[in-house]
Design an enzyme around this catalytic site. Structure first.
Site, mmCIF file in Angstrom:
data_model
loop_
_atom_site.group_PDB
_atom_site.id
_atom_site.type_symbol
_atom_site.label_atom_id
_atom_site.label_comp_id
_atom_site.label_asym_id
_atom_site.label_seq_id
_atom_site.Cartn_x
_atom_site.Cartn_y
_atom_site.Cartn_z
ATOM 1 N N ASP A 169 -5.277 -8.065 -3.308
ATOM 2 C CA ASP A 169 -5.595 -7.819 -1.900
ATOM 3 C C ASP A 169 -6.925 -8.465 -1.489
ATOM 4 O O ASP A 169 -7.010 -9.669 -1.305
ATOM 5 C CB ASP A 169 -5.568 -6.320 -1.640
ATOM 6 C CG ASP A 169 -5.531 -5.975 -0.159
ATOM 7 O OD1 ASP A 169 -5.603 -6.885 0.682
ATOM 8 O OD2 ASP A 169 -5.420 -4.775 0.173
ATOM 9 N N HIS B 129 0.834 -1.210 0.000
ATOM 10 C CA HIS B 129 0.000 0.000 0.000
ATOM 11 C C HIS B 129 0.869 1.260 0.000
ATOM 12 O O HIS B 129 0.859 2.004 -0.968
ATOM 13 C CB HIS B 129 -0.997 0.035 1.161
ATOM 14 C CG HIS B 129 -1.930 -1.116 1.197
ATOM 15 N ND1 HIS B 129 -2.760 -1.442 0.149
ATOM 16 C CD2 HIS B 129 -2.160 -2.065 2.148
ATOM 17 C CE1 HIS B 129 -3.462 -2.515 0.442
ATOM 18 N NE2 HIS B 129 -3.111 -2.927 1.646
#
Length: 461
Positions: free
Chosen positions: A328, A277
């Site tokens: 994810d 991220h």
């Protein structure tokens, strides 16, 4: 190694550009032994029916969350954000069994293959039985959940980099995990042992690394112990970092430093590290990551779905930080959409076009992002090479020139159209280790997935 198979592509994406008449040889290990452009097809070579491009590594996956897709898209009252989503997701994390995990992951991994991924980095923290905290029995093998993932990868025919996760506390200053996190508990010793066992198993297309959940989920002592255990071992090290502003604020309050700043100044970061991220990164932190050689994994589909925010893509690119993408939470399961939204998010925020392009170097936004993801994905998965290059596993995608968005285009525009002009899958075939893989999973995989979903959600929770 002597070539066992030869493929010939009239057009292929090699060394960052389209090249013609590319001959590719596959050795007995399922790796490219030769990639040569401007070579007519020799007798016996299999001539591919469309342009050839590398597949991508999915550098960040939580397979079990495929069973939660579509079940958190309503708000009945109050504010909905990452933290409320997480609490709802735990309803799944607290009860999925190894058998259900295999069923869900098999379905997911088949979908990822259709999405153009041929290797997946599984950030795995569902370690223990669902009912262990309530008097249940331990697994016969402490890696039963991990083996369920390797079995799913074998079912689908995808490669797997399994990343067991250190997770010891619920937040900065906490001394342990919350009751609804008991399945996650694993210290550095447990994780390193798990990594070594997975590697020693010698499963086809399966390798391993390690991960730390986050700075809030793993203490400084955990970090130090894992660092000591690893030594100079060449394994990928992944960590969630700076995904949420609340996480950044909590880290500053607890340590006096921002998360990426803390990792850099403590001296941990090197080329093995992947910062997942890295959404809320300051310029000085980006510069520090660039100096360290670490890479980042951006997950645009999930980050948009969870309302995380946008990272400073132009600065990461300008500093040459290795980057790639991941699925994810599985709300998106193909790299085309990830790269499209990686660029589109920046366009919306900056009100500009072709933000990722580098005029005079690489004017194509799609090509710059794609090449970055090919290179960055290799490191994230623990490989020395990836793509259409000798020594890399013989994975690739054959484009369908008749697909929506590709028909009638000049060759030089094909990759741009794949990322920004398509509608649906543009592949004619997906290759893993020198073999074309089936388009769809066997019916038994879909049936097992549906059965697992009924079992997991029959209560309607």
């Amino acid at each position: 190694m002597e070539a066992l198979k030869r493929l010939h592509a009239p057009l292929a994406w090699v060394d960052g550009r389209w090249q013609r008449d590319v001959l590719l040889s596959v050795d007995a290990a399922g790796h490219w032994s030769e990639v040569t452009a401007n070579m007519p097809a020799p007798p016996g070579a299999e001539v591919l029916a469309g342009p050839l491009i590398p597949s991508l590594v999915n550098a960040h996956s939580h397979a079990f969350q495929r069973a939660f897709v579509g079940l958190a898209e309503r708000r009945d009252a109050g504010q909905d954000d990452f933290w409320s989503w997480r609490d709802r997701m735990y309803a799944l994390a607290l009860r999925i069994s190894p058998q259900q995990l295999r069923a869900v992951a098999s379905q997911l991994y088949a979908e990822l293959l259709r999405g153009g991924y041929t290797q997946v980095c599984e950030f795995h923290y569902l370690h223990h039985p669902a009912d262990l905290a309530h008097g249940g029995q331990a697994f016969d093998d402490e890696l039963d959940m991990a083996w369920a993932l390797t079995e799913a990868a074998q079912d689908a025919g995808i490669g797997l980099t399994l990343l067991p996760v250190v997770y010891t506390r619920s937040g900065f200053g906490a001394t342990g995990l919350r009751p609804d996190q008991h399945r996650f508990e694993a210290d550095a010793d447990w994780v390193w042992r798990a990594c070594q066992r997975i590697m020693a198993a010698g499963l086809p297309r399966v390798n391993a690394g390690v991960a730390l959940h986050s700075l809030r989920g793993a203490s400084a002592a955990d970090m130090l112990r894992l660092h000591q255990q690893l030594g100079a071992a060449e394994v990928p090290i992944h960590i969630h970092v700076a995904e949420q502003t609340a996480e950044v604020a909590d880290c500053v309050q607890a340590t006096g430093k921002r998360p990426i700043q803390w990792l850099a100044e403590e001296g941990y970061l090197d080329a093995r590290w992947q910062l997942v991220h890295a959404t809320h990164a300051e310029p000085a932190e980006i510069e520090a990551v660039a100096r360290s050689g670490a890479g980042i994994v951006i997950c645009p589909g999930t980050e948009a779905n969870l309302g995380d925010g946008l990272t400073d893509l132009p600065r990461w690119l300008s500093h040459g930080v290795p980057l790639t993408v991941g699925s994810d939470s599985q709300v998106t399961r193909g790299w085309v959409e990830e790269l499209r939204w990686l660029e589109y998010g920046q366009r919306l925020a900056l009100r500009q076009r072709n933000v990722a392009a580098a005029p005079g170097v690489q004017p194509s936004s799609a090509a710059r992002l794609f090449d970055a993801a090919v290179s960055g994905g290799a490191r994230a998965a623990g490989f020395a090479a990836w793509g259409l290059t000798p020594g890399a596993r013989a994975d690739a995608l054959v484009l369908n020139r008749e697909a929506d968005g590709l028909r009638g285009l000049p060759d030089e525009a094909l990759l741009d159209a794949v990322v920004f002009g398509g509608n649906g899958s543009p592949w004619q075939s997906v290759w893993v280790a020198g073999r074309a893989r089936p388009w769809r999973a066997p019916e038994r995989v879909g049936d097992a997935f549906e059965a697992a979903m009924r079992e997991l959600w029959q209560s309607g929770s």
